[in-house]
Scaffold this motif. Sequence first.
Motif, PDB file in Angstrom:
ATOM      1  N   LEU A   1      41.265  30.546 -60.645  1.00 16.22           N
ATOM      2  CA  LEU A   1      41.642  29.131 -60.732  1.00 16.22           C
ATOM      3  C   LEU A   1      43.157  28.963 -60.582  1.00 16.22           C
ATOM      4  CD1 LEU A   1      40.315  26.348 -61.380  1.00 16.22           C
ATOM      5  CD2 LEU A   1      40.927  26.724 -63.763  1.00 16.22           C
ATOM      6  N   LEU A   2      43.893  29.896 -61.181  1.00 15.30           N
ATOM      7  CA  LEU A   2      45.355  29.850 -61.123  1.00 15.30           C
ATOM      8  C   LEU A   2      45.846  29.923 -59.674  1.00 15.30           C
ATOM      9  CD1 LEU A   2      47.910  29.864 -62.986  1.00 15.30           C
ATOM     10  CD2 LEU A   2      47.916  32.329 -62.772  1.00 15.30           C
ATOM     11  N   ALA A   3      45.181  30.776 -58.895  1.00 11.51           N
ATOM     12  CA  ALA A   3      45.575  30.930 -57.493  1.00 11.51           C
ATOM     13  C   ALA A   3      45.294  29.663 -56.690  1.00 11.51           C
ATOM     14  CB  ALA A   3      44.832  32.112 -56.891  1.00 11.51           C
ATOM     15  N   LEU A   4      44.381  28.833 -57.189  1.00 11.06           N
ATOM     16  CA  LEU A   4      43.998  27.633 -56.439  1.00 11.06           C
ATOM     17  C   LEU A   4      44.732  26.368 -56.898  1.00 11.06           C
ATOM     18  CD1 LEU A   4      40.133  28.230 -56.404  1.00 11.06           C
ATOM     19  CD2 LEU A   4      41.694  28.569 -54.493  1.00 11.06           C
ATOM     20  N   THR A   5      45.525  26.490 -57.958  1.00 11.59           N
ATOM     21  CA  THR A   5      46.195  25.282 -58.470  1.00 11.59           C
ATOM     22  C   THR A   5      47.211  24.764 -57.462  1.00 11.59           C
ATOM     23  OG1 THR A   5      47.770  26.685 -59.602  1.00 11.59           O
ATOM     24  CG2 THR A   5      45.992  25.782 -60.945  1.00 11.59           C
TER      25      THR A   5
ATOM     26  N   THR B   1      52.589  37.532 -65.543  1.00 15.87           N
ATOM     27  CA  THR B   1      53.140  36.214 -65.888  1.00 15.87           C
ATOM     28  C   THR B   1      53.963  36.310 -67.173  1.00 15.87           C
ATOM     29  OG1 THR B   1      50.985  35.454 -65.168  1.00 15.87           O
ATOM     30  CG2 THR B   1      52.466  33.787 -66.070  1.00 15.87           C
ATOM     31  N   PRO B   2      55.226  35.859 -67.112  1.00 21.49           N
ATOM     32  CA  PRO B   2      56.044  35.881 -68.332  1.00 21.49           C
ATOM     33  C   PRO B   2      55.407  35.016 -69.417  1.00 21.49           C
ATOM     34  CG  PRO B   2      57.353  35.255 -66.415  1.00 21.49           C
ATOM     35  CD  PRO B   2      55.937  35.277 -65.969  1.00 21.49           C
ATOM     36  N   THR B   3      55.570  35.415 -70.652  1.00 22.21           N
ATOM     37  CA  THR B   3      54.967  34.632 -71.737  1.00 22.21           C
ATOM     38  C   THR B   3      55.985  33.705 -72.390  1.00 22.21           C
ATOM     39  OG1 THR B   3      55.406  36.473 -73.214  1.00 22.21           O
ATOM     40  CG2 THR B   3      53.198  36.346 -72.295  1.00 22.21           C
TER      41      THR B   3
ATOM     42  N   GLU C   1      52.278  21.318 -62.860  1.00 19.44           N
ATOM     43  CA  GLU C   1      51.765  20.971 -64.186  1.00 19.44           C
ATOM     44  C   GLU C   1      50.415  21.663 -64.430  1.00 19.44           C
ATOM     45  OE1 GLU C   1      51.221  16.793 -64.752  1.00 19.44           O
ATOM     46  OE2 GLU C   1      50.572  17.102 -66.825  1.00 19.44           O
ATOM     47  N   GLU C   2      49.573  21.576 -63.411  1.00 19.18           N
ATOM     48  CA  GLU C   2      48.241  22.195 -63.495  1.00 19.18           C
ATOM     49  C   GLU C   2      48.390  23.713 -63.699  1.00 19.18           C
ATOM     50  OE1 GLU C   2      44.250  22.325 -60.734  1.00 19.18           O
ATOM     51  OE2 GLU C   2      45.973  21.196 -60.021  1.00 19.18           O
ATOM     52  N   ARG C   3      49.330  24.266 -62.941  1.00 18.48           N
ATOM     53  CA  ARG C   3      49.580  25.700 -63.019  1.00 18.48           C
ATOM     54  C   ARG C   3      49.999  26.122 -64.429  1.00 18.48           C
ATOM     55  NH1 ARG C   3      50.158  29.748 -59.495  1.00 18.48           N
ATOM     56  NH2 ARG C   3      51.325  31.503 -60.323  1.00 18.48           N
TER      57      ARG C   3
END
Length: 385
Positions: free
Chosen positions: A335-339, A143-145, A343-345
Amino acid sequence: MILLKKLDCKSYSFEDEKRALCYKDLHGENMLKTVLISILFTTLMNTSLADVNIKLSSKIKKSQKKAIKSDLSVLEKFSFSKEGSDDFLKVFDLKSLTSSALEEWLDQRVSWVIPQTDFKKLKLIDAGFVVYPNKNELPEIETPTVKPTGKGVVVMSNIGTAIYYIGKQSSKRMGVKISRGLFKSKEEVMLDSPRTGVIQIGEGLFMRRMQVNRQKDNSVANSLGRLQTFFHEARHSDGHGKNLGFFHAVCPKGHDYAGLNACDRNINGPYTVGASLMKEFIRNCDDCTTTEKETMKIIWLDSLNRVIKETEVIAENDNPEIKLLELEISLKGTLLALTSSAEERQNVEKELLELKKKLKDLAKLEGLIELVQSPFIDSAPEKIQ
Ligand SMILES: [Zn+2]
Protein backbone atom coordinates in the motif's frame (compact mmCIF):
# COMPACT_ATOMS: atom_id res chain seq x y z
CA MET A 1 43.49 15.09 -35.12
CA ILE A 2 39.92 16.05 -34.29
CA LEU A 3 39.59 12.88 -32.30
CA LEU A 4 42.74 13.74 -30.44
CA LYS A 5 41.40 17.19 -29.67
CA LYS A 6 38.15 15.81 -28.42
CA LEU A 7 39.87 13.32 -26.19
CA ASP A 8 42.09 16.02 -24.82
CA CYS A 9 39.18 18.27 -24.06
CA LYS A 10 37.45 15.52 -22.18
CA SER A 11 40.34 14.93 -19.87
CA TYR A 12 40.72 18.65 -19.33
CA SER A 13 37.78 19.20 -17.12
CA PHE A 14 40.02 19.55 -14.11
CA GLU A 15 41.96 22.56 -15.24
CA ASP A 16 40.53 25.86 -16.42
CA GLU A 17 43.76 26.61 -18.21
CA LYS A 18 43.56 23.35 -20.11
CA ARG A 19 40.00 24.11 -21.08
CA ALA A 20 41.12 27.42 -22.50
CA LEU A 21 43.52 25.56 -24.78
CA CYS A 22 40.71 23.33 -26.00
CA TYR A 23 38.63 26.37 -26.66
CA LYS A 24 41.28 27.73 -28.96
CA ASP A 25 41.49 24.37 -30.73
CA LEU A 26 37.83 24.36 -31.50
CA HIS A 27 38.14 27.79 -33.06
CA GLY A 28 40.67 26.35 -35.47
CA GLU A 29 43.57 28.61 -34.61
CA ASN A 30 47.03 27.11 -34.79
CA MET A 31 45.42 23.76 -34.40
CA LEU A 32 48.40 21.45 -34.52
CA LYS A 33 50.52 23.75 -32.42
CA THR A 34 47.84 24.08 -29.79
CA VAL A 35 47.26 20.36 -29.66
CA LEU A 36 50.96 19.71 -29.18
CA ILE A 37 51.19 22.33 -26.47
CA SER A 38 48.17 20.90 -24.73
CA ILE A 39 49.62 17.38 -24.76
CA LEU A 40 52.81 18.71 -23.25
CA PHE A 41 50.79 20.66 -20.74
CA THR A 42 48.85 17.54 -19.74
CA THR A 43 52.04 15.64 -19.12
CA LEU A 44 53.42 18.44 -17.03
CA MET A 45 50.22 18.82 -15.10
CA ASN A 46 50.01 15.14 -14.37
CA THR A 47 53.20 15.27 -12.41
CA SER A 48 51.95 18.02 -10.15
CA LEU A 49 48.25 17.29 -9.82
CA ALA A 50 46.43 14.39 -8.31
CA ASP A 51 46.41 11.57 -10.82
CA VAL A 52 42.69 10.96 -10.94
CA ASN A 53 40.21 11.42 -13.75
CA ILE A 54 37.43 12.86 -11.63
CA LYS A 55 35.78 15.75 -13.43
CA LEU A 56 34.29 18.79 -11.77
CA SER A 57 31.15 20.45 -13.07
CA SER A 58 31.82 24.01 -14.20
CA LYS A 59 28.99 25.08 -11.90
CA ILE A 60 31.06 24.37 -8.78
CA LYS A 61 32.34 27.55 -7.11
CA LYS A 62 35.95 28.40 -7.91
CA SER A 63 37.04 28.31 -4.25
CA GLN A 64 35.44 24.87 -3.84
CA LYS A 65 37.09 23.56 -7.00
CA LYS A 66 40.40 24.73 -5.61
CA ALA A 67 39.75 22.94 -2.31
CA ILE A 68 38.73 19.67 -4.01
CA LYS A 69 41.83 19.76 -6.21
CA SER A 70 43.94 20.43 -3.17
CA ASP A 71 42.29 17.52 -1.29
CA LEU A 72 43.09 15.15 -4.16
CA SER A 73 46.61 16.47 -4.26
CA VAL A 74 46.96 15.78 -0.51
CA LEU A 75 45.84 12.21 -1.20
CA GLU A 76 48.36 11.83 -4.01
CA LYS A 77 51.24 13.05 -1.88
CA PHE A 78 50.18 11.33 1.34
CA SER A 79 52.80 8.92 2.54
CA PHE A 80 51.52 5.79 4.26
CA SER A 81 54.59 4.62 6.13
CA LYS A 82 52.62 1.93 7.95
CA GLU A 83 50.86 -0.87 6.07
CA GLY A 84 47.08 -0.88 6.30
CA SER A 85 45.48 -3.19 8.88
CA ASP A 86 44.12 -6.53 7.66
CA ASP A 87 40.59 -5.23 8.19
CA PHE A 88 41.31 -2.13 6.13
CA LEU A 89 42.77 -4.13 3.24
CA LYS A 90 39.81 -6.51 3.30
CA VAL A 91 37.21 -3.72 3.28
CA PHE A 92 38.94 -1.86 0.45
CA ASP A 93 39.89 -5.08 -1.34
CA LEU A 94 43.48 -3.86 -1.66
CA LYS A 95 46.77 -5.71 -1.43
CA SER A 96 48.64 -2.79 0.05
CA LEU A 97 47.85 0.67 1.42
CA THR A 98 49.36 3.29 -0.86
CA SER A 99 48.13 6.67 -2.02
CA SER A 100 48.04 5.50 -5.65
CA ALA A 101 45.93 2.44 -4.72
CA LEU A 102 43.46 4.76 -2.96
CA GLU A 103 43.41 7.15 -5.92
CA GLU A 104 42.57 4.26 -8.20
CA TRP A 105 39.86 3.06 -5.78
CA LEU A 106 38.25 6.52 -5.85
CA ASP A 107 38.68 6.84 -9.59
CA GLN A 108 36.77 3.60 -10.20
CA ARG A 109 33.79 4.89 -8.21
CA VAL A 110 33.60 8.61 -8.95
CA SER A 111 33.72 10.22 -12.37
CA TRP A 112 31.93 13.54 -11.74
CA VAL A 113 31.46 15.97 -8.91
CA ILE A 114 28.53 18.38 -9.24
CA PRO A 115 27.30 21.21 -7.01
CA GLN A 116 24.34 20.95 -4.67
CA THR A 117 21.21 21.17 -6.81
CA ASP A 118 17.60 20.66 -5.97
CA PHE A 119 16.71 17.20 -7.33
CA LYS A 120 13.88 18.69 -9.43
CA LYS A 121 16.35 21.02 -11.11
CA LEU A 122 18.71 18.28 -12.25
CA LYS A 123 18.67 17.83 -16.02
CA LEU A 124 17.77 14.16 -16.10
CA ILE A 125 17.85 12.08 -19.27
CA ASP A 126 15.25 9.38 -19.86
CA ALA A 127 16.59 7.13 -22.61
CA GLY A 128 13.65 4.71 -22.56
CA PHE A 129 13.10 1.07 -21.67
CA VAL A 130 16.05 -1.10 -20.75
CA VAL A 131 16.51 -4.41 -18.96
CA TYR A 132 18.42 -3.99 -15.71
CA PRO A 133 20.54 -6.76 -14.20
CA ASN A 134 18.81 -8.58 -11.28
CA LYS A 135 15.77 -6.53 -12.32
CA ASN A 136 13.50 -7.79 -9.57
CA GLU A 137 16.03 -7.35 -6.82
CA LEU A 138 16.02 -3.92 -5.25
CA PRO A 139 17.43 -2.79 -1.93
CA GLU A 140 15.00 -2.45 0.93
CA ILE A 141 15.11 1.14 2.09
CA GLU A 142 14.50 1.32 5.81
CA THR A 143 12.03 3.96 6.97
CA PRO A 144 13.31 6.32 9.68
CA THR A 145 11.21 6.24 12.82
CA VAL A 146 11.97 9.81 13.85
CA LYS A 147 12.48 13.11 12.09
CA PRO A 148 15.92 14.76 12.37
CA THR A 149 15.91 17.54 14.94
CA GLY A 150 17.44 20.89 14.03
CA LYS A 151 18.67 21.80 10.61
CA GLY A 152 20.41 18.88 8.94
CA VAL A 153 23.36 19.69 6.75
CA VAL A 154 24.13 17.68 3.64
CA VAL A 155 27.84 17.14 3.26
CA MET A 156 27.90 15.01 0.13
CA SER A 157 25.58 12.63 -1.66
CA ASN A 158 25.95 9.98 -4.32
CA ILE A 159 23.29 11.27 -6.69
CA GLY A 160 24.44 8.92 -9.48
CA THR A 161 23.41 5.85 -7.51
CA ALA A 162 20.08 7.50 -6.63
CA ILE A 163 19.37 8.11 -10.33
CA TYR A 164 20.41 4.55 -11.22
CA TYR A 165 18.05 3.25 -8.52
CA ILE A 166 15.15 5.38 -9.84
CA GLY A 167 15.88 4.14 -13.37
CA LYS A 168 15.92 0.53 -12.18
CA GLN A 169 12.58 0.95 -10.41
CA SER A 170 10.97 2.05 -13.68
CA SER A 171 13.11 -0.04 -16.09
CA LYS A 172 14.34 3.09 -17.81
CA ARG A 173 17.88 3.91 -18.83
CA MET A 174 18.68 7.24 -17.21
CA GLY A 175 21.36 9.84 -17.19
CA VAL A 176 22.06 13.41 -16.18
CA LYS A 177 23.38 16.43 -18.05
CA ILE A 178 26.35 18.04 -16.37
CA SER A 179 27.70 21.51 -17.18
CA ARG A 180 31.18 21.55 -18.63
CA GLY A 181 31.43 25.29 -19.08
CA LEU A 182 32.73 25.08 -22.63
CA PHE A 183 30.26 27.21 -24.67
CA LYS A 184 27.89 26.46 -21.79
CA SER A 185 27.77 22.90 -23.11
CA LYS A 186 26.60 19.95 -21.10
CA GLU A 187 27.97 16.44 -21.00
CA GLU A 188 25.39 13.69 -21.07
CA VAL A 189 26.44 11.23 -18.39
CA MET A 190 24.50 7.96 -18.58
CA LEU A 191 24.00 6.09 -15.31
CA ASP A 192 24.40 2.57 -16.68
CA SER A 193 25.97 1.51 -13.41
CA PRO A 194 26.16 3.02 -9.95
CA ARG A 195 29.88 2.88 -10.67
CA THR A 196 29.45 5.78 -13.10
CA GLY A 197 29.81 7.76 -9.91
CA VAL A 198 28.21 11.19 -9.86
CA ILE A 199 28.75 12.81 -6.48
CA GLN A 200 27.00 15.93 -5.36
CA ILE A 201 28.66 18.24 -2.87
CA GLY A 202 26.46 19.64 -0.15
CA GLU A 203 26.58 22.90 1.75
CA GLY A 204 28.28 21.19 4.72
CA LEU A 205 31.41 20.03 2.92
CA PHE A 206 33.14 23.40 3.13
CA MET A 207 31.50 24.78 6.26
CA ARG A 208 34.06 25.93 8.78
CA ARG A 209 32.21 24.33 11.66
CA MET A 210 32.47 20.96 9.91
CA GLN A 211 36.25 21.21 9.48
CA VAL A 212 38.80 19.26 11.47
CA ASN A 213 40.76 22.48 12.04
CA ARG A 214 38.51 25.54 12.09
CA GLN A 215 41.46 27.91 12.48
CA LYS A 216 43.43 26.81 9.44
CA ASP A 217 41.28 26.27 6.33
CA ASN A 218 44.05 24.82 4.20
CA SER A 219 45.44 22.34 6.72
CA VAL A 220 46.19 18.80 5.56
CA ALA A 221 43.86 17.51 8.30
CA ASN A 222 40.93 19.40 6.73
CA SER A 223 41.64 17.73 3.41
CA LEU A 224 41.80 14.32 5.12
CA GLY A 225 38.43 15.00 6.78
CA ARG A 226 36.82 15.79 3.42
CA LEU A 227 38.56 12.83 1.77
CA GLN A 228 37.03 10.36 4.22
CA THR A 229 33.59 11.76 3.26
CA PHE A 230 34.50 11.41 -0.39
CA PHE A 231 35.43 7.73 0.12
CA HIS A 232 32.23 7.13 2.10
CA GLU A 233 30.21 8.42 -0.87
CA ALA A 234 32.32 6.43 -3.31
CA ARG A 235 31.27 3.22 -1.52
CA HIS A 236 27.66 4.03 -2.46
CA SER A 237 28.75 3.38 -6.08
CA ASP A 238 29.17 -0.32 -5.21
CA GLY A 239 26.92 -3.31 -4.62
CA HIS A 240 24.24 -5.14 -6.58
CA GLY A 241 20.73 -6.55 -6.19
CA LYS A 242 19.49 -6.15 -2.63
CA ASN A 243 22.77 -4.49 -1.70
CA LEU A 244 22.84 -2.03 -4.57
CA GLY A 245 24.38 1.24 -3.44
CA PHE A 246 24.97 0.12 0.16
CA PHE A 247 21.89 2.07 1.32
CA HIS A 248 21.93 3.08 4.97
CA ALA A 249 19.92 1.47 7.77
CA VAL A 250 17.92 2.95 10.63
CA CYS A 251 20.05 3.27 13.78
CA PRO A 252 18.78 1.15 16.69
CA LYS A 253 17.27 2.23 19.99
CA GLY A 254 19.78 3.78 22.37
CA HIS A 255 22.09 4.90 19.54
CA ASP A 256 23.12 8.57 19.16
CA TYR A 257 21.18 8.62 15.88
CA ALA A 258 18.40 6.27 16.99
CA GLY A 259 15.55 6.13 14.48
CA LEU A 260 17.47 7.99 11.77
CA ASN A 261 18.67 6.49 8.53
CA ALA A 262 22.29 7.06 9.52
CA CYS A 263 23.81 3.61 10.14
CA ASP A 264 24.99 0.58 8.15
CA ARG A 265 23.71 -2.96 8.61
CA ASN A 266 26.88 -4.53 7.21
CA ILE A 267 30.56 -4.47 8.10
CA ASN A 268 32.03 -3.10 4.88
CA GLY A 269 29.67 -0.27 3.92
CA PRO A 270 30.21 3.50 3.64
CA TYR A 271 30.61 4.10 7.38
CA THR A 272 33.18 1.30 7.69
CA VAL A 273 35.00 2.67 4.64
CA GLY A 274 35.09 6.18 6.15
CA ALA A 275 36.11 4.94 9.59
CA SER A 276 38.83 2.57 8.33
CA LEU A 277 40.33 5.25 6.13
CA MET A 278 40.26 7.85 8.90
CA LYS A 279 42.06 5.41 11.20
CA GLU A 280 44.86 4.96 8.65
CA PHE A 281 45.08 8.73 8.12
CA ILE A 282 45.50 9.21 11.88
CA ARG A 283 48.18 6.50 12.08
CA ASN A 284 50.14 7.89 9.16
CA CYS A 285 49.71 11.66 9.17
CA ASP A 286 53.00 13.46 9.85
CA ASP A 287 51.54 16.89 9.07
CA CYS A 288 48.66 16.68 11.54
CA THR A 289 48.89 18.27 14.99
CA THR A 290 47.90 16.42 18.17
CA THR A 291 44.74 18.54 18.43
CA GLU A 292 43.82 17.76 14.82
CA LYS A 293 44.37 14.06 15.46
CA GLU A 294 42.04 14.25 18.47
CA THR A 295 39.28 15.68 16.26
CA MET A 296 40.02 13.08 13.59
CA LYS A 297 39.57 10.41 16.26
CA ILE A 298 36.10 11.78 17.04
CA ILE A 299 35.20 11.55 13.34
CA TRP A 300 36.60 8.00 13.19
CA LEU A 301 34.61 6.92 16.26
CA ASP A 302 31.43 8.60 15.04
CA SER A 303 31.67 6.68 11.78
CA LEU A 304 32.61 3.43 13.50
CA ASN A 305 29.66 3.69 15.90
CA ARG A 306 27.27 3.83 12.97
CA VAL A 307 28.11 0.27 12.00
CA ILE A 308 25.41 -2.01 13.41
CA LYS A 309 27.16 -5.24 14.32
CA GLU A 310 24.10 -7.40 14.93
CA THR A 311 20.38 -7.24 14.20
CA GLU A 312 17.44 -8.72 16.06
CA VAL A 313 15.37 -10.99 13.79
CA ILE A 314 12.41 -13.24 14.41
CA ALA A 315 13.31 -16.94 14.42
CA GLU A 316 11.49 -19.46 12.18
CA ASN A 317 8.12 -20.19 13.79
CA ASP A 318 4.52 -21.13 13.08
CA ASN A 319 2.83 -18.83 15.57
CA PRO A 320 -0.50 -17.84 13.86
CA GLU A 321 -0.58 -14.38 15.47
CA ILE A 322 2.90 -13.60 14.21
CA LYS A 323 2.06 -14.91 10.72
CA LEU A 324 -1.00 -12.66 10.61
CA LEU A 325 0.97 -9.59 11.67
CA GLU A 326 3.66 -10.38 9.07
CA LEU A 327 0.98 -10.57 6.40
CA GLU A 328 -0.51 -7.25 7.50
CA ILE A 329 2.95 -5.64 7.35
CA SER A 330 3.53 -7.02 3.88
CA LEU A 331 0.17 -5.66 2.67
CA LYS A 332 0.85 -2.25 4.21
CA GLY A 333 4.22 -2.24 2.46
CA THR A 334 2.47 -2.74 -0.89
CA LEU A 335 0.00 0.00 0.00
CA LEU A 336 2.88 2.33 0.85
CA ALA A 337 4.33 1.88 -2.62
CA LEU A 338 0.98 2.86 -4.13
CA THR A 339 0.35 6.01 -2.09
CA SER A 340 0.15 9.20 -4.10
CA SER A 341 0.06 12.02 -1.56
CA ALA A 342 2.62 12.85 1.12
CA GLU A 343 -0.09 12.91 3.78
CA GLU A 344 -1.35 9.46 2.83
CA ARG A 345 2.22 8.20 2.81
CA GLN A 346 2.87 9.55 6.29
CA ASN A 347 -0.24 7.83 7.62
CA VAL A 348 0.67 4.45 6.11
CA GLU A 349 4.24 4.78 7.37
CA LYS A 350 2.92 5.44 10.88
CA GLU A 351 0.64 2.40 10.75
CA LEU A 352 3.49 0.30 9.39
CA LEU A 353 5.78 1.31 12.25
CA GLU A 354 3.09 0.49 14.81
CA LEU A 355 2.57 -2.95 13.27
CA LYS A 356 6.31 -3.64 13.25
CA LYS A 357 6.56 -2.67 16.91
CA LYS A 358 3.61 -4.92 17.76
CA LEU A 359 5.25 -7.80 15.89
CA LYS A 360 8.57 -7.35 17.66
CA ASP A 361 6.94 -7.10 21.09
CA LEU A 362 4.99 -10.28 20.44
CA ALA A 363 8.06 -12.15 19.18
CA LYS A 364 9.96 -11.05 22.28
CA LEU A 365 7.16 -12.29 24.49
CA GLU A 366 7.25 -15.66 22.71
CA GLY A 367 11.05 -15.86 23.05
CA LEU A 368 11.50 -15.84 19.28
CA ILE A 369 14.09 -13.08 18.91
CA GLU A 370 17.48 -14.08 17.51
CA LEU A 371 20.60 -11.98 16.98
CA VAL A 372 22.11 -12.12 13.50
CA GLN A 373 25.62 -10.82 12.72
CA SER A 374 25.79 -8.07 10.09
CA PRO A 375 27.30 -9.44 6.88
CA PHE A 376 30.35 -8.56 4.81
CA ILE A 377 28.67 -7.70 1.51
CA ASP A 378 29.87 -8.57 -1.97
CA SER A 379 30.65 -5.10 -3.30
CA ALA A 380 30.65 -6.01 -7.02
CA PRO A 381 28.60 -3.36 -8.86
CA GLU A 382 25.74 -3.83 -11.34
CA LYS A 383 25.86 -2.69 -14.93
CA ILE A 384 23.32 -2.49 -17.74
CA GLN A 385 24.64 -4.59 -20.62
ZN1 LIG B 1 26.11 7.52 2.98
